[in-house]
Design a protein around this motif. Structure first.
Motif, short mmCIF file in Angstrom:
data_model
loop_
_atom_site.label_atom_id
_atom_site.label_comp_id
_atom_site.label_asym_id
_atom_site.label_seq_id
_atom_site.Cartn_x
_atom_site.Cartn_y
_atom_site.Cartn_z
N ARG A 196 24.01 -28.74 -47.71
CA ARG A 196 24.57 -27.57 -48.37
C ARG A 196 23.46 -26.56 -48.62
NH1 ARG A 196 28.21 -30.77 -52.92
NH2 ARG A 196 29.77 -31.60 -51.46
N GLY A 197 23.72 -25.33 -48.30
CA GLY A 197 22.70 -24.29 -48.40
C GLY A 197 22.12 -23.94 -47.05
N ASN A 198 22.26 -24.87 -46.06
CA ASN A 198 21.84 -24.56 -44.70
C ASN A 198 22.85 -23.70 -43.97
OD1 ASN A 198 20.09 -27.52 -44.59
ND2 ASN A 198 19.23 -25.72 -43.57
N SER A 199 24.06 -23.58 -44.52
CA SER A 199 25.12 -22.82 -43.85
C SER A 199 24.67 -21.41 -43.51
CB SER A 199 26.36 -22.76 -44.73
OG SER A 199 26.98 -24.01 -44.85
N GLY A 200 24.89 -21.01 -42.27
CA GLY A 200 24.53 -19.67 -41.82
C GLY A 200 23.14 -19.58 -41.23
N GLY A 201 22.36 -20.65 -41.37
CA GLY A 201 21.01 -20.64 -40.83
C GLY A 201 20.99 -20.89 -39.34
N PRO A 202 19.84 -20.65 -38.70
CA PRO A 202 19.75 -20.78 -37.24
C PRO A 202 19.41 -22.19 -36.77
CG PRO A 202 17.71 -19.87 -38.10
CD PRO A 202 18.61 -20.08 -39.28
N LEU A 203 19.91 -22.53 -35.59
CA LEU A 203 19.50 -23.73 -34.87
C LEU A 203 18.71 -23.24 -33.66
CD1 LEU A 203 19.84 -26.89 -34.84
CD2 LEU A 203 21.64 -26.50 -33.13
N PHE A 204 17.44 -23.57 -33.60
CA PHE A 204 16.54 -23.06 -32.56
C PHE A 204 16.35 -24.07 -31.44
CE2 PHE A 204 14.93 -20.71 -36.32
CZ PHE A 204 15.01 -19.41 -35.82
N ASN A 205 16.17 -23.54 -30.21
CA ASN A 205 15.62 -24.37 -29.14
C ASN A 205 14.10 -24.30 -29.21
OD1 ASN A 205 14.88 -21.92 -27.96
ND2 ASN A 205 16.54 -21.94 -26.46
N MET A 206 13.45 -24.96 -28.31
CA MET A 206 11.99 -25.03 -28.39
C MET A 206 11.30 -23.74 -27.96
SD MET A 206 11.18 -27.91 -29.76
CE MET A 206 12.55 -27.41 -30.82
N ASP A 207 12.07 -22.76 -27.50
CA ASP A 207 11.49 -21.45 -27.17
C ASP A 207 11.66 -20.46 -28.31
OD1 ASP A 207 10.74 -22.21 -24.55
OD2 ASP A 207 12.79 -21.89 -23.84
N GLY A 208 12.17 -20.94 -29.45
CA GLY A 208 12.35 -20.06 -30.60
C GLY A 208 13.57 -19.16 -30.49
N GLU A 209 14.53 -19.55 -29.66
CA GLU A 209 15.77 -18.79 -29.50
C GLU A 209 16.89 -19.47 -30.28
OE1 GLU A 209 15.03 -17.33 -24.88
OE2 GLU A 209 16.06 -19.23 -25.31
N VAL A 210 17.78 -18.66 -30.84
CA VAL A 210 18.90 -19.19 -31.62
C VAL A 210 20.02 -19.61 -30.66
CG1 VAL A 210 20.62 -18.71 -33.39
CG2 VAL A 210 18.33 -17.71 -33.57
N ILE A 211 20.31 -20.90 -30.63
CA ILE A 211 21.40 -21.38 -29.78
C ILE A 211 22.61 -21.82 -30.61
CG2 ILE A 211 19.90 -22.07 -27.89
CD1 ILE A 211 20.21 -24.97 -28.90
N GLY A 212 22.49 -21.73 -31.94
CA GLY A 212 23.62 -22.11 -32.78
C GLY A 212 23.45 -21.59 -34.20
N VAL A 213 24.59 -21.45 -34.89
CA VAL A 213 24.59 -21.05 -36.30
C VAL A 213 25.09 -22.25 -37.10
CG1 VAL A 213 25.47 -19.42 -38.01
CG2 VAL A 213 25.14 -18.68 -35.64
N ASN A 214 24.21 -22.83 -37.92
CA ASN A 214 24.54 -24.04 -38.67
C ASN A 214 25.72 -23.77 -39.60
OD1 ASN A 214 22.32 -25.36 -37.49
ND2 ASN A 214 20.95 -24.52 -39.05
N THR A 215 26.76 -24.59 -39.49
CA THR A 215 28.01 -24.28 -40.17
C THR A 215 28.57 -25.41 -41.01
OG1 THR A 215 28.61 -22.74 -38.40
CG2 THR A 215 30.40 -23.51 -39.80
N ALA A 216 28.54 -26.64 -40.52
CA ALA A 216 29.24 -27.72 -41.22
C ALA A 216 28.55 -29.04 -40.97
CB ALA A 216 30.69 -27.79 -40.75
N ILE A 217 28.88 -30.02 -41.83
CA ILE A 217 28.40 -31.38 -41.65
C ILE A 217 29.56 -32.34 -41.81
CG2 ILE A 217 26.06 -30.89 -42.46
CD1 ILE A 217 26.81 -32.17 -45.13
N LEU A 218 29.43 -33.50 -41.22
CA LEU A 218 30.38 -34.58 -41.42
C LEU A 218 29.68 -35.61 -42.29
CD1 LEU A 218 33.14 -35.80 -40.72
CD2 LEU A 218 32.06 -36.90 -38.76
N SER A 219 30.24 -35.83 -43.50
CA SER A 219 29.54 -36.68 -44.45
C SER A 219 30.50 -37.25 -45.48
CB SER A 219 28.44 -35.89 -45.17
OG SER A 219 27.88 -36.64 -46.23
N PRO A 220 30.36 -38.54 -45.81
CA PRO A 220 31.21 -39.13 -46.85
C PRO A 220 30.71 -38.83 -48.26
CG PRO A 220 29.78 -40.81 -45.94
CD PRO A 220 29.53 -39.56 -45.14
N ASN A 221 29.48 -38.34 -48.37
CA ASN A 221 28.89 -38.15 -49.70
C ASN A 221 28.38 -36.74 -49.94
OD1 ASN A 221 26.56 -38.06 -48.13
ND2 ASN A 221 25.97 -40.17 -48.61
N GLY A 222 28.59 -35.82 -49.01
CA GLY A 222 28.15 -34.44 -49.19
C GLY A 222 26.74 -34.17 -48.72
N GLY A 223 25.99 -35.23 -48.35
CA GLY A 223 24.64 -35.05 -47.85
C GLY A 223 24.56 -35.34 -46.37
N SER A 224 23.44 -35.00 -45.76
CA SER A 224 23.28 -35.17 -44.33
C SER A 224 23.21 -36.65 -43.96
CB SER A 224 22.01 -34.47 -43.85
OG SER A 224 21.77 -34.75 -42.49
#
Length: 460
Positions: A196-224
């Protein structure tokens, strides 16, 4: 004696990076923390009523005065992440991070804080575009091509997890093409820690390019637990471009209702395999204008084969409004090409065309179904329009295939064998025709509360 010699095919493997430090230093200035403030209305619960002159009057007045602050509007804060995509201050984040916010404050890696305004949002993909004004050009990060990303590739996530400030986590791409709940979903799954709090942040490849926008997690306890999802740049970049240009999305609209083609539906349609998107209804719109019909199977869109309904929805939605597209449909054992001018999905109004009406109500049975021709009384009971036609299912045998496939009393059958039906004899004729043609099943178009779907019932 013959010996078999196993040959090992060498596959080049990229070694794990010794450190993510250089990459983190490179992209950190463009990653931001986002704090939003929202005014929450005061509680308006019941107030005690005390008769004037009561000995408890002063007591309750003092009590209410002491708790007056609890009845006033209060401010609620939420935390999220984002990233800068241009030197003039455009910032990408999740829609749920800023939804309903009165104030949005963006904190940069340097510690500088700037207020932000919302340029546009897209709840369908949970994306939002913000803008800040800065006296100096801002550091920004480029989009990457998520289509080139492979399962097993290294990725790095950045953001503001649990409000702890700038943080980096790393992992690999665990899967691609994940769908959560939306029609346009195309998520990258990663085991890089996302909280929680990572929402909206970038997911980078190794070239420093954004290939995804962090949005959701699957979790039984709310943590990663190592199952995180980032909206792919393939989707996100197009949405953000539209929000930047128009302040809203402008998706292509075909104007059909569709369902996936199952194996039994494919057999009933005469398809060699279960593929494409089966058209269940063609209300007034672009597809109807181009001559598309209920029962058509859309198998290609602009030269690309269509796998299923989700594939078609994404391709149409990503196509420019007003574009003339070539669509190949499978109809009555043959293919036909239609030229369709796409409308705009956001402006579309859905309508359901009428069917042929029956004059004399007659009841009958077929395929485990008890059927009645349409009457005014049945239209009233089912809440159907005055000109609705078809055959009404009055009962379904509990041990029938129709029951197993979800057909229920109150459903309306408007087509059988891809031809309109209004009399019980029509169903009987379609069954005979299908058997004569060597079909093993009969395709029925079934409507429930106006929503159509095809059901294939066995004739054996």
């Amino acid at each position: 004696m013959a010996f078999a010699i196993a040959q090992v095919i060498a596959t080049p493997v990229r070694a794990a990076p010794e450190s993510f430090a250089d990459l983190a230093d490179k992209v950190s200035p463009a990653v931001v923390n986002i704090t939003t403030s929202t005014t929450v209305a005061a509680s308006t619960g019941p107030q005690p009523i005390v008769p004037e002159g009561s000995p408890f009057e002063d007591f309750f007045r003092d009590f209410l005065d002491r708790n007056e602050d609890g009845q006033r509007p209060r401010r609620s804060q939420a935390l999220g992440s984002g990233f800068v995509i241009s030197e003039d201050g455009f910032i990408v984040t999740n829609n749920h991070v800023i939804a309903g916010a009165d104030e949005i404050l963006v904190e940069f890696y340097s510690g500088e804080e700037l207020p932000a305004e919302v340029i546009g949002t897209d709840p369908n993909t949970d994306l939002a575009l913000l803008k800040v004004e800065s006296d100096v050009p801002l550091s920004f990060v480029p989009w990457g091509d998520s289509e080139n990303a492979r399962v097993g590739d290294w990725v790095m996530a950045m953001g503001n997890p649990l409000g702890q400030g700038f943080s980096v986590s790393s992992g690999i791409i665990s899967a691609r093409g994940r769908a959560l709940s939306g029609s346009y979903d195309d998520y990258i799954q990663t085991d890089a820690a996302i909280n929680r709090g990572n929402s909206g942040g970038p997911l980078f490849n190794m070239d420093g390019e954004v290939i995804g926008v962090n949005t959701a997690i699957l979790s039984p306890n709310g943590g990663s637990i190592g199952i995180g999802f980032a909206m792919s740049s393939r989707v996100a970049e197009g949405v953000i471009q539209q929000l930047s240009e128009y302040g809203e999305t402008r998706r292509g609209w075909l104007g059909v209702r569709i369902q996936d083609v199952t194996d039994d539906l494919a057999e009933g349609l005469g398809l060699d395999e279960a593929r494409g998107a089966l058209v269940t209804d063609v209300p007034e719109g672009p597809a109807a204008d181009a001559g598309m019909q209920s029962g058509d199977v859309i198998i290609a869109f602009e030269g690309a084969d269509i796998d299923d309904t989700r594939d078609l929805v994404r391709r149409v939605g990503n196509t420019e409004v007003g574009a003339v597209v070539r669509i190949v449909v499978f109809r009555n054992g043959e293919t036909e090409t239609l030229d369709v001018t796409l409308g705009r999905r956001e402006d579309a109004e859905r309508a359901v065309p009428a069917s042929v009406n029956a004059e004399e109500p007659i009841e009958g049975e077929a395929l485990g179904l008890s059927l009645s021709e349409m009457t005014d009384e049945l239209r009233t009971q089912l809440g159907l329009p005055a000109d609705a036609g078809g055959l009404v299912v009055t009962d379904v045998a509990g041990d029938s295939e129709a029951y197993e496939k979800g057909v229920r009393a109150g459903d309306v059958i408007t087509e059988a064998g891809q031809q309109p039906v209004s009399a019980v004899s029509d169903i009987e004729d379609r069954i005979a025709e299908a058997k004569d043609a060597g079909r093993k099943s009969l395709l029925l178009l079934v409507r429930r509360e106006g929503d159509p779907r095809f059901v294939a019932l066995s004739l054996e």
